[in-house]
Design a protein around this motif. Structure first.
Motif, PDB file in Angstrom:
ATOM      1  N   ARG A 145      -1.333 -28.707  45.440  1.00 12.60           N
ATOM      2  CA  ARG A 145      -2.520 -27.844  44.698  1.00 12.60           C
ATOM      3  C   ARG A 145      -2.905 -26.584  45.563  1.00 12.60           C
ATOM      4  O   ARG A 145      -3.204 -25.567  44.921  1.00 12.60           O
ATOM      5  N   VAL A 205     -10.922 -30.093  41.513  1.00 12.44           N
ATOM      6  CA  VAL A 205      -9.684 -30.873  40.884  1.00 12.44           C
ATOM      7  C   VAL A 205      -8.593 -29.922  41.186  1.00 12.44           C
ATOM      8  O   VAL A 205      -7.520 -30.295  41.793  1.00 12.44           O
ATOM      9  N   VAL A 206      -8.747 -28.429  41.032  1.00 16.07           N
ATOM     10  CA  VAL A 206      -7.786 -27.471  41.251  1.00 16.07           C
ATOM     11  C   VAL A 206      -7.392 -27.500  42.703  1.00 16.07           C
ATOM     12  O   VAL A 206      -6.296 -26.986  42.934  1.00 16.07           O
ATOM     13  N   LEU A 207      -8.723 -27.439  43.351  1.00 13.73           N
ATOM     14  CA  LEU A 207      -8.399 -27.429  44.615  1.00 13.73           C
ATOM     15  C   LEU A 207      -7.730 -28.437  45.542  1.00 13.73           C
ATOM     16  O   LEU A 207      -7.480 -28.402  46.774  1.00 13.73           O
ATOM     17  N   GLY A 208      -7.252 -29.472  44.822  1.00  8.11           N
ATOM     18  CA  GLY A 208      -6.639 -30.707  45.214  1.00  8.11           C
ATOM     19  C   GLY A 208      -7.378 -31.624  45.758  1.00  8.11           C
ATOM     20  O   GLY A 208      -6.849 -32.472  46.655  1.00  8.11           O
ATOM     21  N   ARG A 209      -8.611 -31.839  45.571  1.00  7.96           N
ATOM     22  CA  ARG A 209      -9.494 -32.917  46.099  1.00  7.96           C
ATOM     23  C   ARG A 209      -9.138 -34.259  45.586  1.00  7.96           C
ATOM     24  O   ARG A 209      -8.939 -34.272  44.171  1.00  7.96           O
ATOM     25  N   PRO A 234      -7.305 -21.491  50.203  1.00  5.76           N
ATOM     26  CA  PRO A 234      -6.197 -22.542  50.567  1.00  5.76           C
ATOM     27  C   PRO A 234      -4.755 -21.803  50.800  1.00  5.76           C
ATOM     28  O   PRO A 234      -3.480 -22.447  50.824  1.00  5.76           O
ATOM     29  N   ARG A 262      -1.163 -33.272  43.842  1.00  2.00           N
ATOM     30  CA  ARG A 262      -2.278 -32.953  44.928  1.00  2.00           C
ATOM     31  C   ARG A 262      -1.883 -32.012  46.344  1.00  2.00           C
ATOM     32  O   ARG A 262      -2.387 -31.174  46.443  1.00  2.00           O
ATOM     33  N   LEU A 266      -2.924 -25.418  35.087  1.00  2.00           N
ATOM     34  CA  LEU A 266      -3.726 -25.806  36.093  1.00  2.00           C
ATOM     35  C   LEU A 266      -3.935 -27.403  36.211  1.00  2.00           C
ATOM     36  O   LEU A 266      -4.066 -27.944  37.097  1.00  2.00           O
TER      37      LEU A 266
END
Lengths: 297, 557
Positions: free
Chosen positions: B392, A198-202, B463, B389, B363
């Protein structure tokens, strides 16, 4: 003082590195360990069963339904290694040809059970509180019936036959799988690596497909291997009760049913189909256990 | 006090498996004298706990113990060797007379050392029942005395409670009370304060000091040099089962001779100025290798062109009046913080102070009840995940338990490729955190704790974030590994211009890592300021008590 007793023998399936409790992490090489004797035998048995199911003519060229009254009730001998039944049919040929229906019923029933369990279990785990409550209560009601009784209930309503007994066995095994899938999926959905994703933006869909489903379901498919053995036994039990495949079909449970009247005079009529059921169930179970241990590493 | 040692250990060797095979404790010698404290210091796997356990016959199944001498109370607990070379120690019954009566044992985790179903009165009373001839009524009085002696508040009420109803510090007191119940002349304490908050730890250390002042000999096992320097008269530094250096505490820790002891002392971050390395420099890391040098350029330019505006913001993260209530407790209470670009904000507090909840709010994992968070000047929390998102990638996270933050099915390479969205960057990312390229094929389970945390940092970097939230990233690591990882954080900050929000319970780590510091207590920020100010001139009484409780390593020069 059992704690202080040294470990005597490790069973066949145990890995050679019996000290992973100490050093913590196992080494990568331990992953590809060889199977034990029991696992190889089980694999061999399953191989033979598969050949029997797909190409029965290869192992037993005769016709499982061919009647020869002159040859009735022959005990095991040269030419009829498993003997013959009341109509002179060769038991060996029938056992070999019976592999297909028995295995198909076992596999199909387990498939039905798992499919149903997937829908129920995943809905309960991931569908929110209301769905979880509803599904869980429904599963508890199903759990109140012993599995075989549930199968009998289905057959009572929909009538006997191969198809209904397969569905019945599938339905009866579904609650157990559903409960396991639910708790697995819940645990995985709350796992730190899911949060990390989630934190990685998935996206939710990607997390579900890449992390939650594989991690929740892999252990379940190990259980499926164990379940097939059980389903074979149950399906045979239903046939034996005259609710599944019917004589003279070459099916192990139905053969037991046909042989039970001659138990005192022609033991081979029940012994060899029974042996086939035991061996098939045992082989899948041994293999399932081995997979389970491997997965637990 | 007479000169005869209470415990004498000479050339102790302990191993698992075939006798005479590889030993996990190899050639350890020491003596315990009344009223004196000997400390065994070392990192995990150094053999310190095994050494201690061999004194009470609890090494475990399949082990062998050999020694020149292993005397407890003047009598050898080492039997003659049998044909296989395996020594037969005292019988189980004889060991039971030694345990509790001659040697008391205090373990790290009081929660699992005490029976959760029995009140602590019964737990401590058992030690008396088995080892003393006291009557039931006398035992009860003695239990009360013991609980008072270990500083248990309201002992009469507490003795009816079960271990689960007590806090960590009180549980540890109860455990110590049961260990000293039969008044053994020797006490072994194996990492007794490791799981405790620093203020609680300070009180337990005081208690142990008062016990040795009454004439008990203490064998103290710890990985924490600061704690050891406060408590021990004599230190044995262990590594890989061997004693690499031993002697009086001031001499060993003040002027270490052995290279490993020097590395250990050097690794303690307390009081080491920001930017100074804690570990010996890695040859590869001192100078960024060409691969990451070129990547540095791409990093410098890529984010700027993509996020032109945000990267010019002076404040990367702006937390404004955030609150979160769980049931009847305020986990986070009106917290406001700012992380400067390229700088580190350290958040320090004890367990239950709301640090982790704050991290989760930042977060975007836990929605706050009130307040907001701005990331690089843009709204971040509260906002729908769908809005959050796309941004993120600007915010990374490193967790305390790296292993559980990785999908167990994936290899390191898959994890990093997944995070970077690009398989070709895996080697470069591994290189950036000082790991060899082959690690990509391993699974995190097969890596050491330090390597796992490096992989976790590489994933956070993948990222190309501007800010990384680090929640207790080094608290599960051994001190020399911790030093390397802290140094890595510093290197990366410099190389990539990263900002950190660094959360820890460890004042030393926070002091070493932070430009600015926020001290949290019961969900509130009780003090905030530059690291130098907060440490040299703490304003709030809580910060003052925290600083006073932190054990410090007497560092020479």
């Amino acid at each position: 003082m059992t704690l202080l007793e040294p470990e005597v023998e490790s069973d066949a399936g145990r890995p050679a590195d019996g000290r992973r409790g100490h050093a913590g992490s196992g080494h990568g090489s331990a992953r590809g360990r060889v199977l034990g004797v029991a696992q190889w035998v089980a694999l061999g048995v399953i191989g033979v069963l598969l050949v029997a199911a797909v190409l029965p003519g290869l192992l037993a060229p005769g016709d499982p339904l061919a009647i020869d009254p002159a040859q009735a009730f022959l005990s095991p001998r040269w030419g009829h290694p498993f003997g013959t039944d009341e109509s002179g049919r060769d038991i060996y040929t029938r056992v070999v040809h019976g592999a297909a229906p028995s295995l198909v019923i076992g596999v199909a029933a387990t498939g039905i059970g798992i499919a149903l369990a997937l829908v129920l279990g995943l809905a309960a785990a991931l569908g929110g509180r209301v769905v979880d409550f509803g599904v869980s209560r429904f599963l508890e009601v199903l759990f109140a019936f012993p599995g075989l009784l549930l199968a009998l209930l289905v057959i009572t309503v929909y009538g006997p036959g191969v198809v209904t007994s397969t569905i019945a066995v599938g339905l009866a095994t579904a609650p157990g799988y559903a409960r396991i899938i639910r708790s697995q999926a819940r645990a995985v959905a709350g796992a730190p690596y899911v949060e990390a994703a989630v934190v990685l933006g998935r996206s939710r869909a990607r997390i579900l497909g890449r992390h939650i489903l594989p991690n929740a379901l892999l252990p379940v498919f190990v259980l499926v291997t164990l379940g097939i053995g059980q389903a074979i036994v149950w399906a045979a039990a239903l046939s034996y009760l005259g609710l599944g495949a019917e004589p003279p079909t070459a099916e192990w449970g139905a053969m037991l049913f046909a042989g039970k009247n001659y138990l005192a005079t022609a033991w081979w009529m029940t012994f060899f189909p029974g042996l086939a059921i035991v061996v098939a169930a045992a082989a899948t179970t041994v293999l399932g256990r081995a997979l389970q241990k491997r997965g637990a590493r | 006090m007479n000169d005869a040692p209470l415990v004498r250990v000479e050339n102790l060797r302990v191993g698992f498996g075939a006798p005479g095979g590889p030993a996990v404790v190899d050639g350890v010698s020491f003596e315990l004298h009344a009223g004196r404290t000997v400390a065994l210091v070392g990192e995990s796997g150094s053999g310190k706990s095994v050494t201690a356990r061999s004194l009470v016959g609890l090494v475990g199944a399949g082990s062998w113990v050999a020694a020149g001498a292993l005397d407890v109370g003047g009598a050898s607990v080492l039997g003659p060797a049998d044909r296989g070379g395996r020594t037969r120690g005292p019988s189980a019954a004889a060991w039971r007379r030694i345990r509790g009566r001659q040697i008391g044992l205090v373990l790290q985790d009081a929660l699992v050392s005490l029976d959760p179903l029995r009140p602590i009165e019964r737990e401590i009373g058992d030690a008396l029942r088995l080892n003393t001839p006291l009557s039931a009524a006398a035992r009860r009085t003695r239990v009360l005395e013991l609980l008072e002696a270990v500083g248990m508040p309201e002992p009469a009420e507490r003795m009816r409670q079960r271990s689960g109803e007590l806090s960590g510090g009180l549980r540890q007191r109860a455990l110590i009370a049961s260990a000293i119940a039969a008044d053994p002349p020797v006490l072994i304490a194996d990492e007794p304060t490791t799981a405790l908050d620093s203020t609680v730890q300070a009180r337990i250390l005081e208690l142990l000091e008062s016990i040795t002042a009454r004439g008990t000999a203490l064998l103290f096992i710890s990985h924490d040099l600061a704690v050891v320097s406060r408590l021990a008269d004599e230190v044995l530094v262990m590594r890989g089962g061997r004693v690499v250096e031993s002697g009086p505490t001031e001499a060993v820790l003040g002027d270490p001779q052995h290279e490993y002891t020097r590395a250990l002392v050097r690794a303690v971050p307390t009081g080491v100025a920001r930017g100074i390395r804690l570990s010996a420099p890695r040859p590869a890391a001192a100078m960024p290798p060409p691969a990451s040098a070129s990547n540095q350029d791409s990093r410098e330019t890529a984010p700027e062109s993509a996020h032109d505006d945000p990267s010019r913001q002076r404040v990367v993260l702006d937390v404004r009046g955030v609150s979160k209530r769980f049931a009847r407790r305020m986990a986070v209470d009106d917290v406001s913080l700012q992380v400067p670009r390229g700088g580190t904000l350290g958040v320090v507090g004890q367990s239950g102070s709301g640090k982790t909840t704050l991290a989760r709010i930042i977060l975007g994992l836990t929605p706050p009840d009130a307040g907001s968070v701005l990331l690089e000047g843009g709204a971040w929390v509260p906002a729908p995940e769908r809005v959050r998102r796309p941004r993120r990638p600007r915010l990374g996270a490193v967790y305390q338990d790296a292993l559980s933050s990785f999908d167990p099915r994936l290899t390191v390479g898959q994890i990093l490729a997944d995070a970077a969205g690009d398989r070709s960057r895996v080697t470069e990312l591994l290189d950036d955190v000082g790991l060899a390229g082959q690690v990509a094929d391993a699974r995190p389970l097969d890596l050491s704790g330090g390597q796992r945390q490096r992989v976790s940092i590489a994933r956070a970097l993948a990222p190309r974030p501007g800010l990384i939230i680090c929640d207790e990233p080094v608290s599960a690591l051994d001190v020399t590994i911790q030093a390397q990882v802290l140094d890595l954080f510093d290197e990366l900050q410099e190389r990539h211009g990263l900002s950190y929000l660094f959360i820890s319970h460890d004042l030393g780590v926070i002091q070493h890592m932070s430009d600015t510091i926020a001290v949290m207590h019961d969900g509130r920020v009780v003090e905030q300021g530059s690291a130098a100010e907060v440490f040299s001139n703490p304003q709030s009484p809580y910060t003052q008590s925290l600083l006073a409780a932190a054990p410090r390593l007497g560092r020479s020069a």
